[in-house]
Design an enzyme around this catalytic site. Structure first.
Site, PDB file in Angstrom:
ATOM      1  N   SER A 137      39.931 -46.375 -42.725  1.00  0.00           N
ATOM      2  CA  SER A 137      41.153 -47.231 -42.178  1.00  0.00           C
ATOM      3  C   SER A 137      42.123 -46.894 -43.119  1.00  0.00           C
ATOM      4  CB  SER A 137      40.862 -48.702 -42.086  1.00  0.00           C
ATOM      5  OG  SER A 137      42.001 -49.604 -42.130  1.00  0.00           O
ATOM      6  N   TYR A 150      37.895 -56.547 -45.749  1.00  0.00           N
ATOM      7  CA  TYR A 150      38.039 -55.137 -45.093  1.00  0.00           C
ATOM      8  C   TYR A 150      38.530 -53.939 -45.886  1.00  0.00           C
ATOM      9  CZ  TYR A 150      39.341 -52.317 -40.962  1.00  0.00           C
ATOM     10  OH  TYR A 150      39.414 -51.202 -40.086  1.00  0.00           O
ATOM     11  N   LYS A 154      36.310 -50.274 -46.586  1.00  0.00           N
ATOM     12  CA  LYS A 154      36.618 -48.840 -46.084  1.00  0.00           C
ATOM     13  C   LYS A 154      37.205 -48.164 -47.259  1.00  0.00           C
ATOM     14  CE  LYS A 154      36.709 -49.880 -41.664  1.00  0.00           C
ATOM     15  NZ  LYS A 154      35.863 -49.121 -40.732  1.00  0.00           N
TER      16      LYS A 154
END
Length: 245
Positions: A137, A150, A154
């Site tokens: 991401s 998150y 990533k």
């Protein structure tokens, strides 16, 4: 959708295949002649995807190490892997809990490692060169509000990509990441439906739009293909220029 790659005779495992980028990737690969093993938790969506594309469905929760071992321990060697399974639990840094952090890491980073381990073992044993693509991401590359867990997961996935590149390269196995911006999966369409939230985000993207799943799936297919035969260890932003700022 026009298939622009030829994967005839090649088998590819795709995790997170039942929706969004994973589903689009399965569609592109099947349309390009690949034999695709589509892995995900959603039994009904997998069945529908198999009916539409001819892929082989595999029910799998990548956060469950025992389930991975059982499902992939006897898997025949494949030519490619797309680690697309992922979750996002968005919360303020000061509200982050150990449980939520661990849950995100278990799917987005640890799950990818455990799946890649099995696939790599099979490739090496069969002396089969191939390619792996991890769907990361833009949140791995820049800081975003409410994305601590998150982003960390990533960024870890990008580090996994580089480590696998170094260790698997001598066996002819290439490993890369793609780093998409907001991609208009059904969930994202709903999440970004509020103009007050959507418009400022769009203004930060030089192309002034978010990505469609197909626009991520095609670069994934490129990295899996022989057209990218000398590309390994890269993290490729698919973000309309967002991270160029």
């Amino acid at each position: 959708m026009n298939a622009t790659f030829d994967f005839s005779g090649r088998s590819i495992l795709v995790t997170g295949a039942s929706s969004g980028i994973g589903r689009a990737t399965v569609e592109v690969l099947c349309a390009s002649g690949a034999s695709v093993i589509a892995a995900a938790r959603n039994v009904h969506e997998l069945a529908r995807l198999a009916e539409e594309t001819g892929c082989e469905p595999l029910v799998l929760d990548v956060s469950d190490e025992a389930a991975i071992d059982e499902a992939l321990g006897s898997l025949n060697a494949v030519d490619g892997l797309v680690n697309c399974a992922g979750i996002a639990l968005l919360e303020r840094a000061v509200d982050t809990t150990g449980a939520s952090f661990d849950r995100v890491m278990a799917v987005n980073a640890r799950g990818a490692v455990l799946v890649a381990r099995h696939v790599a073992r099979g490739m090496i044993a069969a002396r089969r060169a191939g390619s792996m693509v991890n769907v990361s991401s833009q949140a791995a590359l820049v800081a975003l509000d409410d994305h601590l867990s998150y982003s960390a997961s990533k960024a870890a996935l990008d580090a996994v990509t580089r480590s696998l590149c170094i260790e698997l390269g001598p066996f002819g196995i290439r490993v890369n990441s793609v780093n998409p911006t907001v991609t208009l999966t059904p969930m994202a369409v709903q999440a970004w439906s509020d103009p007050a939230r959507r418009e400022p985000a769009l203004m930060a993207v030089p192309l002034r739009r978010f990505a469609e799943p197909f626009e991520v799936a095609m670069p994934v297919a490129f990295l899996l293909s022989e057209a990218a035969s000398m590309i390994s260890g890269v993290c490729l932003p698919i973000d309309g220029g967002y991270t160029a700022r």
